[in-house]
Write a protein that holds these residues in place. Structure first.
Motif, PDB file in Angstrom:
ATOM      1  N   GLN A  59       0.393  -1.566   0.270  1.00  0.00           N
ATOM      2  CA  GLN A  59      -1.049  -1.760   0.213  1.00  0.00           C
ATOM      3  C   GLN A  59      -1.407  -2.449  -1.101  1.00  0.00           C
ATOM      4  OE1 GLN A  59      -3.330  -1.202   2.450  1.00  0.00           O
ATOM      5  NE2 GLN A  59      -2.190  -0.011   3.943  1.00  0.00           N
ATOM      6  N   ARG A  81      -7.849   0.952  -5.713  1.00  0.00           N
ATOM      7  CA  ARG A  81      -8.001   2.056  -4.759  1.00  0.00           C
ATOM      8  C   ARG A  81      -9.459   2.496  -4.630  1.00  0.00           C
ATOM      9  NH1 ARG A  81      -7.825   3.525  -0.417  1.00  0.00           N
ATOM     10  NH2 ARG A  81      -7.976   5.708   0.045  1.00  0.00           N
ATOM     11  N   CYS A 162      -4.868   8.299   1.034  1.00  0.00           N
ATOM     12  CA  CYS A 162      -4.038   7.086   1.083  1.00  0.00           C
ATOM     13  C   CYS A 162      -3.041   7.170   2.231  1.00  0.00           C
ATOM     14  CB  CYS A 162      -3.292   6.893  -0.227  1.00  0.00           C
ATOM     15  SG  CYS A 162      -4.332   6.513  -1.639  1.00  0.00           S
TER      16      CYS A 162
END
Length: 170
Positions: A59, A81, A162
């Motif tokens: 990611q 994030r 996550c």
């Protein structure tokens, strides 16, 4: 404030009254104009200028892994994030956090670009947070100092979210 009543008796709080407030300490950092903080008990250490090895197909908020005294530790970019984009400066610190997943403790590196600072918050000045600002479950509270607002981040919930997103995207 201590005063004197009409009868001449002292009134007001006791002179020997102890403050029973509970204070919690947070390691805080800025992302844009927002102050975020991890409870100090969740922080294992702060590392400056550690090399990070990229992980292919990760990611965008996954920086990679770093070797901390023989222990391979995943590192995430908190700016990415938390939706703030790329780092504002080339200076960076890795906050090594303790995360507990399925009853197993592990270390997680959280990359920040602002110098971390310790902030004490009165327990009574921290209000529960329920995701109203678009932040999900990892922001568990909003604390208030004399001059600032601190978003309290739970590192375990951050990682759980996550993992959940990664599972959904597969």
């Amino acid at each position: 404030m201590i005063g004197v009543s009409e009868s001449g008796a002292l009134s007001g709080p006791s002179l020997d009254h102890e403050d029973t407030s509970t204070f919690r300490k947070f390691l805080c950092f800025r992302i844009e104009d927002e102050l975020h903080g991890f409870e100090l008990t969740d922080v294992l250490e702060i590392v400056k200028d550690s090399s990070i090895t990229r992980v292919p197909n990760a990611q965008p908020w996954v920086c990679g892994v770093t070797n901390l005294r023989g222990r391979v530790t995943p590192v995430i970019d908190l700016r990415q994030r938390l939706g703030a984009g790329d780092a504002e400066s080339e200076l960076s610190w890795i906050l090594v956090l303790e995360v507990v997943l399925e009853d197993k403790a592990m270390a997680l590196g959280a990359l920040v670009s602002s110098l971390p600072e310790v902030v004490s918050l009165n327990e009574n000045d921290i209000q529960p947070h329920h995701g109203a600002s678009g932040r999900s479950s990892y922001v568990t509270g909003i604390g208030h100092t004399e001059t600032d607002v601190v978003q309290v981040v739970n590192p375990t919930r951050l990682v759980e979210e996550c993992i959940a997103e990664e599972t959904v995207s597969e």
